[in-house]
Design a protein around this motif. Structure first.
Motif, mmCIF file in Angstrom:
data_model
loop_
_atom_site.group_PDB
_atom_site.id
_atom_site.type_symbol
_atom_site.label_atom_id
_atom_site.label_comp_id
_atom_site.label_asym_id
_atom_site.label_seq_id
_atom_site.Cartn_x
_atom_site.Cartn_y
_atom_site.Cartn_z
ATOM 1 N N GLU A 136 0.808 -1.244 0.012
ATOM 2 C CA GLU A 136 0.005 0.168 -0.098
ATOM 3 C C GLU A 136 0.784 1.229 0.054
ATOM 4 N N GLY A 137 2.146 1.125 0.005
ATOM 5 C CA GLY A 137 2.797 2.340 -0.265
ATOM 6 C C GLY A 137 3.511 2.897 0.935
ATOM 7 N N VAL A 138 3.216 2.090 1.990
ATOM 8 C CA VAL A 138 3.663 2.598 3.337
ATOM 9 C C VAL A 138 5.341 2.065 3.626
ATOM 10 N N ASP A 179 1.034 8.119 7.338
ATOM 11 C CA ASP A 179 1.365 6.676 6.989
ATOM 12 C C ASP A 179 1.057 5.823 8.377
ATOM 13 N N ALA A 180 1.241 6.399 9.681
ATOM 14 C CA ALA A 180 0.970 5.702 10.704
ATOM 15 C C ALA A 180 -0.595 5.377 10.684
ATOM 16 N N ILE A 181 -1.422 6.397 10.350
ATOM 17 C CA ILE A 181 -2.987 6.063 10.427
ATOM 18 C C ILE A 181 -3.243 5.014 9.273
ATOM 19 N N ARG A 182 -2.574 5.078 8.067
ATOM 20 C CA ARG A 182 -2.777 3.978 7.250
ATOM 21 C C ARG A 182 -2.171 2.790 7.797
ATOM 22 N N ALA A 183 -1.086 2.768 8.366
ATOM 23 C CA ALA A 183 -0.567 1.470 9.039
ATOM 24 C C ALA A 183 -1.634 0.780 9.972
ATOM 25 N N VAL A 184 -2.059 1.536 10.824
ATOM 26 C CA VAL A 184 -3.364 1.048 11.614
ATOM 27 C C VAL A 184 -4.535 0.396 11.070
ATOM 28 N N GLN A 185 -5.007 1.176 9.887
ATOM 29 C CA GLN A 185 -5.961 0.351 9.023
ATOM 30 C C GLN A 185 -5.512 -0.923 8.467
ATOM 31 N N ILE A 186 -4.206 -0.897 7.740
ATOM 32 C CA ILE A 186 -3.652 -1.982 7.097
ATOM 33 C C ILE A 186 -3.428 -3.237 8.261
ATOM 34 N N THR A 187 -2.656 -3.070 9.242
ATOM 35 C CA THR A 187 -2.200 -4.248 10.231
ATOM 36 C C THR A 187 -3.564 -4.729 10.814
ATOM 37 N N SER A 188 -4.606 -3.964 11.194
ATOM 38 C CA SER A 188 -5.828 -4.267 11.935
ATOM 39 C C SER A 188 -6.367 -5.542 11.123
#
Length: 270
Positions: A136-138, A179-188
Motif C-alpha cells: 500500500e506504499g507505506v 502513514d501511521a494512520i494507514r498502517a493502523v488500518q492495514i495491520t488491523s
C-alpha cells in the motif's frame, strides 16, 4: 497439528521450499526480513511436553504478541499445515538454545539437541503485515536500511500462565503521521500476525528510554517529523522463557524466522 493439509499454492510452495533448502544448506544464514515478502513467516518456540500446556495457555492469554499459527506433534520436527517437508531442526537461519532460562548457544542447526519429548509452537510474525504495508506504499525503514527490525522490552506485563509471564516486547517502525494512520488500518486486518499497533508516539510511556538502543535487532533512523509506531512482537515469549526458566528450550534467533508455504493474504481478515 491435526487436520487435512491445506491446498498450498504451487508457486508459493516451490518458493518456500527453495528458500528453506538454501537455509538448510547454510547458504542463507541472515535475518529473513524482506525475503519472500508474500510468504508467511513465523517465530519459533520449542519446549518439552511437560511445559507445553502452560505455554499454550500463555499464548492463548496473550494473542497480540503470541498469535499461534502452528503447533506440532510431540517429538515431530515437521509442520505439515505450514509447508511441505518443513524440518524445524534445520530450516531457520539461526536458533537459540536455552537451559534453565539461560541462553547457552546460538547456532544454525539443532538436530543434535532435538528430543522425542519436544513440542514446537510457531507464532505469527510482523514480516507478514510489512508485506501488506509496502503493497500500500507505506515505507518500512529497516527493510530500506537492510537490517533487522528494532525490538524493545516494555513496562507492560503480559498475562501469566503457570511459570510463563513477563514484559511485552514490541517492534518499532518510524512513520509519518499519515502513514501511521494507514498502517493502523492495514495491520488491523492481520490479527494472526500481531494486528494493529499497541502504542504510537512517546516511547517513555511504555518504558522505553532510548530508541537508539533496542533490546533485540538493530537501531534504525527516526526522523524529526516521524512518529515511532510500536507493535506487539513475537520475541515476547523469549522474555517469558527467561522468567519461567524451563530446563530446556529452543527458539529462533530474533529476525531469523521460519519461512512457510502460506501466502500472507491467507491470514488477512475481511
Amino acid at each position: 497439528m491435526q487436520g487435512a493439509k491445506p491446498d498450498f499454492n504451487a508457486d508459493a510452495a516451490q518458493r518456500g521450499a527453495a528458500l528453506r533448502a538454501r537455509i538448510r544448506s547454510g547458504e542463507l544464514n541472515r535475518h529473513t526480513s524482506g525475503l519472500a515478502d508474500d510468504l508467511v513467516q513465523g517465530n519459533l518456540v520449542i519446549l518439552p511436553s511437560a511445559d507445553a500446556h502452560n505455554f499454550l495457555l500463555y499464548c492463548q492469554r496473550n494473542p497480540r504478541p503470541c498469535p499461534l499459527i502452528g503447533v506440532g506433534e510431540i517429538g515431530d520436527p515437521a509442520m505439515p499445515l505450514l509447508g511441505q517437508n518443513i524440518d524445524l531442526r534445520t530450516d531457520l537461519p539461526r536458533y537459540r538454545v536455552w537451559r534453565d532460562g539461560e541462553l547457552v548457544n546460538e547456532c544454525e542447526d539443532v538436530s543434535d539437541v532435538w528430543r522425542k519429548d519436544l513440542v514446537a509452537f510457531v507464532i505469527g510474525c510482523s514480516f507478514s503485515f510489512e508485506w501488506a504495508m509496502r503493497l500500500e506504499g507505506v515505507p518500512v525503514r529497516h527493510i530500506e536500511q537492510d537490517c533487522n527490525v528494532p525490538m524493545y522490552q516494555t513496562n507492560i506485563e503480559t498475562r501469566a500462565a503457570g511459570a510463563f509471564g513477563g514484559p511485552l516486547v514490541v517492534s518499532m517502525r518510524p512513520l509519518l503521521a499519515a502513514d501511521a494512520i494507514r498502517a493502523v488500518q492495514i495491520t488491523s486486518r492481520f490479527p494472526a500476525v500481531h494486528g494493529a499497533p499497541i502504542h504510537i508516539g512517546d516511547p517513555a510511556l511504555i518504558g522505553i528510554s532510548d530508541l537508539s538502543r533496542p533490546d533485540y535487532g538493530d537501531a534504525v533512523n527516526v526522523l524529526p517529523n516521524e512518529l515511532p509506531v510500536f507493535w506487539a512482537c513475537g520475541v515476547t515469549p523469549q522474555a517469558a522463557l527467561k522468567r519461567a526458566q524451563p530446563s530446556f528450550c529452543i527458539t529462533h534467533a530474533p529476525g531469523s524466522m521460519l519461512i512457510t508455504d502460506l501466502l500472507n493474504h491467507q491470514l488477512a481478515s475481511n
